[in-house]
Design an enzyme around this catalytic site. Structure first.
Site, mmCIF file in Angstrom:
data_model
loop_
_atom_site.group_PDB
_atom_site.id
_atom_site.type_symbol
_atom_site.label_atom_id
_atom_site.label_comp_id
_atom_site.label_asym_id
_atom_site.label_seq_id
_atom_site.Cartn_x
_atom_site.Cartn_y
_atom_site.Cartn_z
ATOM 1 N N SER A 43 0.803 -1.228 0.000
ATOM 2 C CA SER A 43 0.000 0.000 0.000
ATOM 3 C C SER A 43 0.832 1.273 0.000
ATOM 4 O O SER A 43 0.330 2.339 -0.319
ATOM 5 C CB SER A 43 -0.959 0.022 1.193
ATOM 6 O OG SER A 43 -0.254 0.199 2.398
ATOM 7 N N LYS A 93 1.099 4.359 6.937
ATOM 8 C CA LYS A 93 0.389 5.217 5.980
ATOM 9 C C LYS A 93 0.941 6.632 6.043
ATOM 10 O O LYS A 93 1.649 7.013 6.965
ATOM 11 C CB LYS A 93 -1.119 5.271 6.293
ATOM 12 C CG LYS A 93 -1.816 3.928 6.348
ATOM 13 C CD LYS A 93 -1.894 3.262 5.001
ATOM 14 C CE LYS A 93 -2.607 1.908 5.137
ATOM 15 N NZ LYS A 93 -2.457 1.087 3.969
#
Length: 185
Positions: A43, A93
């Site tokens: 990701s 993230k």
């Protein structure tokens, strides 16, 4: 407790040095401002785990306290507890928005989201494979453990994380901060 006694007896035979070292490492782990973590998944490609060969980046992160949470900035890469699985997975993230920001989201169920106090909006750099705030919404800053600073493994990738241009070719796939409204203290 019975299984600890033989260990302590063995440590006593070595003058207690084993116990002292173990106790020292335990205390250091609790007070050390940095820690190493393994990044799983794709990701955060191309920033982290850029290869498809199964190699996972190990990163050095600076531990954050709640008092330091107000020092987080848009663009920081953070290590946090997964809000959908708080007793298991951690996520790495990028912070896109902070408290008081209004975010235009391409994939969340609300097109515009106002980030509440003590929350942030996080996304992966590779939107097609990222389960992030577009999936679970703004996350409480208390779930953020640390700010990722360096890649420490593999050796070929050793170095400080470069800042990403959030207006690059994939920018249309990421959320955009529309405006910031200061929140009252």
């Amino acid at each position: 407790m019975a299984y600890i006694r033989p260990i302590l007896k063995g440590a006593a035979a070595f003058g207690g040095s084993f116990v002292a070292v173990f106790a020292g490492l335990t205390v250091a782990a609790d007070v050390c401002p940095y820690y190493i973590d393994t990044v799983s998944g794709g990701s955060m490609k191309p920033t982290l785990n850029p290869r498809d060969n199964g190699t996972r980046d190990r990163v050095l992160a600076k531990r954050l306290t709640m008092e330091q949470a107000d020092k987080l900035q848009r663009g920081d890469i953070v290590d946090a507890t997964n809000p959908r699985n708080p007793h298991g997975d951690k996520v790495v993230k990028r912070i896109i928005a902070l408290p008081g920001d209004s975010v235009l989201t391409p994939r969340y169920h609300d097109e515009v989201v106002k980030i509440p106090r003590y929350h942030c909006w996080v996304e992966g750099d590779h939107p097609e494979t990222s389960a992030d705030s577009n999936y679970y919404g703004p996350i409480p800053v208390e779930l953020v453990h640390g700010k990722v600073m360096f890649v420490v493994w593999p050796p070929t990738r050793l170095g400080r994380l470069a800042e990403r241009d959030l207006s690059g070719p994939d920018a249309h796939k990421m959320s955009t901060v529309l405006h910031h409204t200061p929140l009252p203290r």
